[in-house]
Scaffold this motif. Structure first.
Motif, PDB file in Angstrom:
ATOM      1  N   ASN A 274     -12.326  -8.395  13.121  1.00  0.00           N
ATOM      2  CA  ASN A 274     -13.056  -8.213  11.877  1.00  0.00           C
ATOM      3  C   ASN A 274     -14.370  -9.000  11.943  1.00  0.00           C
ATOM      4  O   ASN A 274     -14.357 -10.174  12.301  1.00  0.00           O
ATOM      5  CB  ASN A 274     -12.193  -8.732  10.720  1.00  0.00           C
ATOM      6  CG  ASN A 274     -12.761  -8.399   9.364  1.00  0.00           C
ATOM      7  OD1 ASN A 274     -13.895  -8.748   9.071  1.00  0.00           O
ATOM      8  ND2 ASN A 274     -11.968  -7.750   8.545  1.00  0.00           N
TER       9      ASN A 274
ATOM     10  N   GLY B 198      -9.331  -8.774   6.070  1.00  0.00           N
ATOM     11  CA  GLY B 198      -8.423  -7.647   6.325  1.00  0.00           C
ATOM     12  C   GLY B 198      -7.076  -7.853   5.659  1.00  0.00           C
ATOM     13  O   GLY B 198      -6.513  -6.938   5.057  1.00  0.00           O
ATOM     14  N   LYS B 199      -6.545  -9.086   5.747  1.00  0.00           N
ATOM     15  CA  LYS B 199      -5.250  -9.399   5.117  1.00  0.00           C
ATOM     16  C   LYS B 199      -5.362  -9.289   3.595  1.00  0.00           C
ATOM     17  O   LYS B 199      -4.459  -8.797   2.924  1.00  0.00           O
ATOM     18  CB  LYS B 199      -4.803 -10.808   5.509  1.00  0.00           C
ATOM     19  CG  LYS B 199      -4.373 -10.927   6.961  1.00  0.00           C
ATOM     20  CD  LYS B 199      -4.119 -12.381   7.327  1.00  0.00           C
ATOM     21  CE  LYS B 199      -3.841 -12.510   8.822  1.00  0.00           C
ATOM     22  NZ  LYS B 199      -3.810 -13.913   9.251  1.00  0.00           N
TER      23      LYS B 199
ATOM     24  N   GLU C 145      -7.447  -7.413   1.892  1.00  0.00           N
ATOM     25  CA  GLU C 145      -7.542  -5.993   1.549  1.00  0.00           C
ATOM     26  C   GLU C 145      -6.161  -5.357   1.469  1.00  0.00           C
ATOM     27  O   GLU C 145      -5.833  -4.649   0.510  1.00  0.00           O
ATOM     28  CB  GLU C 145      -8.420  -5.269   2.573  1.00  0.00           C
ATOM     29  CG  GLU C 145      -9.893  -5.606   2.448  1.00  0.00           C
ATOM     30  CD  GLU C 145     -10.732  -5.144   3.625  1.00  0.00           C
ATOM     31  OE1 GLU C 145     -11.960  -5.320   3.577  1.00  0.00           O
ATOM     32  OE2 GLU C 145     -10.175  -4.608   4.608  1.00  0.00           O
ATOM     33  N   ARG C 146      -5.312  -5.625   2.507  1.00  0.00           N
ATOM     34  CA  ARG C 146      -3.958  -5.060   2.510  1.00  0.00           C
ATOM     35  C   ARG C 146      -3.146  -5.573   1.322  1.00  0.00           C
ATOM     36  O   ARG C 146      -2.397  -4.830   0.695  1.00  0.00           O
ATOM     37  CB  ARG C 146      -3.214  -5.445   3.797  1.00  0.00           C
ATOM     38  CG  ARG C 146      -3.818  -5.006   5.120  1.00  0.00           C
ATOM     39  CD  ARG C 146      -3.843  -3.507   5.332  1.00  0.00           C
ATOM     40  NE  ARG C 146      -5.015  -2.884   4.725  1.00  0.00           N
ATOM     41  CZ  ARG C 146      -6.255  -2.964   5.232  1.00  0.00           C
ATOM     42  NH1 ARG C 146      -6.493  -3.636   6.326  1.00  0.00           N
ATOM     43  NH2 ARG C 146      -7.267  -2.372   4.627  1.00  0.00           N
TER      44      ARG C 146
END
Length: 326
Positions: A63, A70-71, A73-74
């Motif tokens: 990223n 990213g974490k 977002e999930r």
């Protein structure tokens, strides 16, 4: 060089390692490797590819910000059952009504470039957020022949650059597509006048187009003096805005006010006088993109999610962290 020789070369794992090391570690060009190892260009190219296939070379995608984005977002996608969440770094720059973030704009354009196709009908709202998007430093390399249509009336008394017709036109220029203009006041003085207007033939054609909208792009407003674009543009006066806040309003999307549960019921008298895509039709659009930055927008974003107004969120770290804590 014959086929047998090429096969011998590409079967030599030691030579494959040497070739990949020169290419990736020493940054030599394929031609330079040809000259140094005295082998053909196709052989070098094949060995670089084999390096990946055999696990000699491992390419890792990271990223560009950091993996926590990213974490996050999930986590937000799961928590709020959203189709997609994109989080960008927070921007310190704010105007009276909006946080200015080139990253929010760029990521919105990236997302649209990735998800729009020729022939798509795309609805756009109005406001500072979308104005920031169209100003983002991002070139659309391949034209996408879609049509942008305002989902709210595009005539007002001030700030023409944030009205829906202007926004639709600028999106069309960016993507090399087309736009439809909706020459209507955003808010009518009474419902009867609006209903008569909606029966006009030219207006009916816009509303027929709404049924084919596959993507909508919307900013999310908040009912606070000093932070409301609607107040600065004269769409609404301060007393009405205060009364909405007192009645539980946390935000608006396309001039439709809602409370924290996403209900528009307390604001129906105002919402029903807005000329634009009906809210129930909006909620059926396949891709409903809400864009918001800053922790002060978190309550409004949550209300919009609860109301089903958006299923894709493009936001910044401050707003994302505030949403996680809710």
């Amino acid at each position: 060089m014959g086929g047998v020789s090429i096969k011998k070369i590409i079967d030599d794992t030691r030579l494959i390692f040497k070739c990949c090391s020169l290419y990736y570690d020493d940054k030599m060009s394929q031609q330079e490797i040809c000259d140094q190892l005295n082998i053909s260009r196709p052989s070098v190219s094949r060995m670089i590819k084999l390096g990946e296939e055999l696990g000699i070379v491992k390419i890792e995608v990271t990223n560009p910000y950091n993996l926590t984005f990213g974490k996050l977002e999930r986590e937000l996608e799961k928590k709020f059952n959203l189709k997609e969440v994109i989080v960008v770094e927070s921007s310190p720059i704010e105007t009276g009504t909006e946080r200015i973030s080139s990253s929010l704009g760029e990521e919105t354009l990236n997302f649209l470039s990735r998800t729009l196709d020729d022939g798509d009908i795309v609805g756009v709202s109005m406001g500072m957020t979308l104005q920031n998007v169209i100003r983002a430093k991002r070139n659309i390399e391949e034209p996408i022949r879609c049509t942008f249509v305002p989902i709210v009336g595009g005539i007002g008394e001030s700030r023409l650059d944030i009205h829906s017709n202007y926004i639709a036109g600028e999106f069309a220029k960016l993507f090399g597509g087309d736009c439809v203009q909706f020459f209507s006041p955003a808010i009518f003085s009474n419902v009867t006048v609006l209903e008569g207007f909606l029966n006009e033939k030219s207006v009916r054609s816009i509303f027929n187009l709404y049924r084919n909208v596959g993507t909508v792009i919307m900013g999310i407003g908040i009912p606070e003096r000093g932070r409301s674009t609607l107040l600065t543009t004269g769409y609404i006066d301060g007393e009405v805005l205060d009364s909405f806040a007192a009645a539980g309003a946390v935000g608006d999307i396309s001039l439709q006010f809602f409370d924290q549960s996403g209900s528009t019921e307390n604001f129906r008298e105002f919402n029903d006088r807005v000329a634009g895509m009906p809210i129930e039709l909006l909620k059926k659009v396949q891709k409903r993109i809400g864009i918001a930055g800053g922790s002060q927008k978190a309550q409004a974003v949550l209300g919009a999610i609860n109301g089903g107004f958006l299923n894709i969120l493009i936001t910044d770290l401050d707003c994302a962290n505030a949403l996680i804590e809710m």
